[in-house]
Design an enzyme around this catalytic site. Structure first.
Site, mmCIF file in Angstrom:
data_model
loop_
_atom_site.group_PDB
_atom_site.id
_atom_site.type_symbol
_atom_site.label_atom_id
_atom_site.label_comp_id
_atom_site.label_asym_id
_atom_site.label_seq_id
_atom_site.Cartn_x
_atom_site.Cartn_y
_atom_site.Cartn_z
ATOM 1 N N GLU A 148 -11.503 5.598 -6.493
ATOM 2 C CA GLU A 148 -12.040 5.156 -5.210
ATOM 3 C C GLU A 148 -13.081 6.124 -4.638
ATOM 4 O O GLU A 148 -13.628 5.886 -3.568
ATOM 5 C CB GLU A 148 -10.913 4.953 -4.206
ATOM 6 C CG GLU A 148 -9.988 3.805 -4.556
ATOM 7 C CD GLU A 148 -8.955 3.550 -3.478
ATOM 8 O OE1 GLU A 148 -9.299 2.870 -2.488
ATOM 9 O OE2 GLU A 148 -7.827 4.048 -3.608
ATOM 10 N N SER A 161 -8.347 -0.615 -3.012
ATOM 11 C CA SER A 161 -9.545 -1.321 -3.471
ATOM 12 C C SER A 161 -9.235 -2.392 -4.504
ATOM 13 O O SER A 161 -10.116 -2.833 -5.237
ATOM 14 C CB SER A 161 -10.583 -0.330 -4.039
ATOM 15 O OG SER A 161 -11.016 0.543 -3.026
ATOM 16 N N ASP A 219 -3.844 -5.702 6.487
ATOM 17 C CA ASP A 219 -4.091 -7.015 5.886
ATOM 18 C C ASP A 219 -2.889 -7.920 6.101
ATOM 19 O O ASP A 219 -1.735 -7.489 5.913
ATOM 20 C CB ASP A 219 -4.368 -6.877 4.387
ATOM 21 C CG ASP A 219 -5.582 -6.006 4.086
ATOM 22 O OD1 ASP A 219 -6.457 -5.897 4.970
ATOM 23 O OD2 ASP A 219 -5.653 -5.449 2.978
ATOM 24 N N GLU A 247 -0.707 -5.131 3.402
ATOM 25 C CA GLU A 247 -0.939 -3.714 3.144
ATOM 26 C C GLU A 247 -1.486 -3.039 4.394
ATOM 27 O O GLU A 247 -2.020 -3.703 5.291
ATOM 28 C CB GLU A 247 -1.946 -3.513 2.008
ATOM 29 C CG GLU A 247 -1.474 -3.969 0.643
ATOM 30 C CD GLU A 247 -2.496 -3.678 -0.439
ATOM 31 O OE1 GLU A 247 -3.408 -2.851 -0.203
ATOM 32 O OE2 GLU A 247 -2.390 -4.272 -1.526
ATOM 33 N N ASN A 272 -4.141 0.130 5.260
ATOM 34 C CA ASN A 272 -5.147 1.063 4.760
ATOM 35 C C ASN A 272 -5.398 2.113 5.830
ATOM 36 O O ASN A 272 -5.997 1.815 6.869
ATOM 37 C CB ASN A 272 -6.452 0.323 4.444
ATOM 38 C CG ASN A 272 -6.252 -0.763 3.405
ATOM 39 O OD1 ASN A 272 -6.306 -0.507 2.223
ATOM 40 N ND2 ASN A 272 -5.994 -1.993 3.858
ATOM 41 N N SER A 286 -18.648 -2.635 4.857
ATOM 42 C CA SER A 286 -17.205 -2.646 5.087
ATOM 43 C C SER A 286 -16.835 -3.402 6.351
ATOM 44 O O SER A 286 -17.650 -3.619 7.258
ATOM 45 C CB SER A 286 -16.674 -1.210 5.169
ATOM 46 O OG SER A 286 -16.819 -0.551 3.938
#
EC number: 6.3.2.4
Length: 326
Positions: free
Chosen positions: A15, A165, A275, A289, A291, A300
């Site tokens: 990443e 990702s 998410d 998830e 982040n 983004s």
């Protein structure tokens, strides 16, 4: 006097390429009238200070200081732009805690927890947040495809348990595809999460704290031409992101409440992106998830949401820095 901020980028995972893109956006939008910014690149060759002019030099890891034009620089705060290890999994946070340095991300415990997808959903479920049924698989304790499909219903998502990702992730719709998906995920990690598919619309929500108040950014709905929101969809233009999402007030209220609850239950700090899948038949959002160092490149989602809220990125990053300085 201007505060001295270390903009930390790079990383030791796949990443890192995303981290460098995020650092460009953040670096271009930090308020230089208020802050002196020093770019630090942590990579496999070492920890490096990269001045605008002149050669790079090593960071003093004893106190995370650098030398600039012959002068020692100690930082007032750390602006983290590392996705993946060691910036998103708690390792750097623990180091900064030991040095007494403030940083713009979740603390070491929350970062380590949320980097592990299975532990995240377990704690979230304990806190009353809806999550999908899942099974946690370890390389050292193999589990057969048959045993997995006895516990879970197809289709399922198979993904590395640590990482982001969507690297190494697969959607499995028929039993014969599961073994290959497990091998793909195990190439990225020693732990794999197998998670039941939830039918619904996918949303992602930025949440941050400013002046002690939890704030929810405008909601983004994500749709993709691909089978799911994979690396190609995220970073190579194979998705459609609608901000603000075209949803009714009832759905918006439920999603915002769920996002705030996740932020609180997991003891988050700084800006995070959460998410969700919203199952319309049940009228419930399911957390997928968290982040804790979300992407900040021009493409983004967080920068899109900030602009939709009516803020500019300079004010947003100032708010994140101010929160840890105060």
């Amino acid at each position: 006097m201007k505060k001295k901020i270390a903009l930390v980028t790079g990383g030791l995972s796949n990443e890192a390429q995303i981290s460098y893109k995020s650092a460009i956006t953040v670096g271009n939008n930090v308020d230089r009238e208020r802050f002196d910014v020093y770019r630090i690149d942590i990579n496999a060759t070492g920890w490096w200070y990269e001045p605008v002019q002149g050669e790079k030099s090593k960071v003093n890891r004893d106190d995370f200081s650098v030398t600039d034009n012959g002068k020692k620089i100690n930082f007032d705060a750390i602006l983290l732009c590392i996705h993946g290890t060691p910036g998103e999994d708690g390792k750097l946070q623990g180091y900064f805690d030991m040095l007494g340095l403030s940083y713009t991300s979740c603390d070491a415990a929350t970062s380590a927890l949320t980097f592990n997808k299975r532990y995240t959903v377990a704690v979230a479920a304990f806190g009353g947040i809806h999550v999908a049924h899942s099974k946690h698989i370890f390389r050292h304790t193999p589990v057969s495809s048959e045993a997995i499909l006895t516990a879970l219903k197809l289709p399922v998502f198979v993904k590395p348990n640590n990482g982001g990702s969507s690297i190494g992730m697969s959607k499995v719709s028929v039993a014969d595809e599961l073994e290959a998906a497990l091998h793909k995920a195990f190439r990225e990690d020693d732990q794999v999460l197998v998670e039941e598919y939830i039918s619904g619309r996918e949303f992602t929500i930025g949440v941050f704290k400013s002046k002690g108040k939890i704030m929810v950014l405008p909601i983004t709905e994500v749709s993709t031409q691909n089978e799911f929101f994979d690396f190609e969809a995220k970073y190579q233009g194979k998705s459609v992101e609608t901000t603000p999402a075209l949803i009714d007030d009832a759905m918006k209220t439920k999603l915002e409440a769920a996002a705030k609850k996740v932020y609180e239950v997991l003891n988050c700090r700084g800006v995070v992106r959460i998410d969700f899948i919203y199952n319309e038949a049940q009228g419930q959002p399911y957390m997928l998830e968290v982040n804790t160092v979300p992407g900040q490149s021009e493409a983004s989602i967080i920068p899109q949401q900030v602009k939709t809220m009516g803020w500019n990125l300079k004010d947003f990053y100032s708010a994140l820095i101010d929160e840890v300085l105060n």
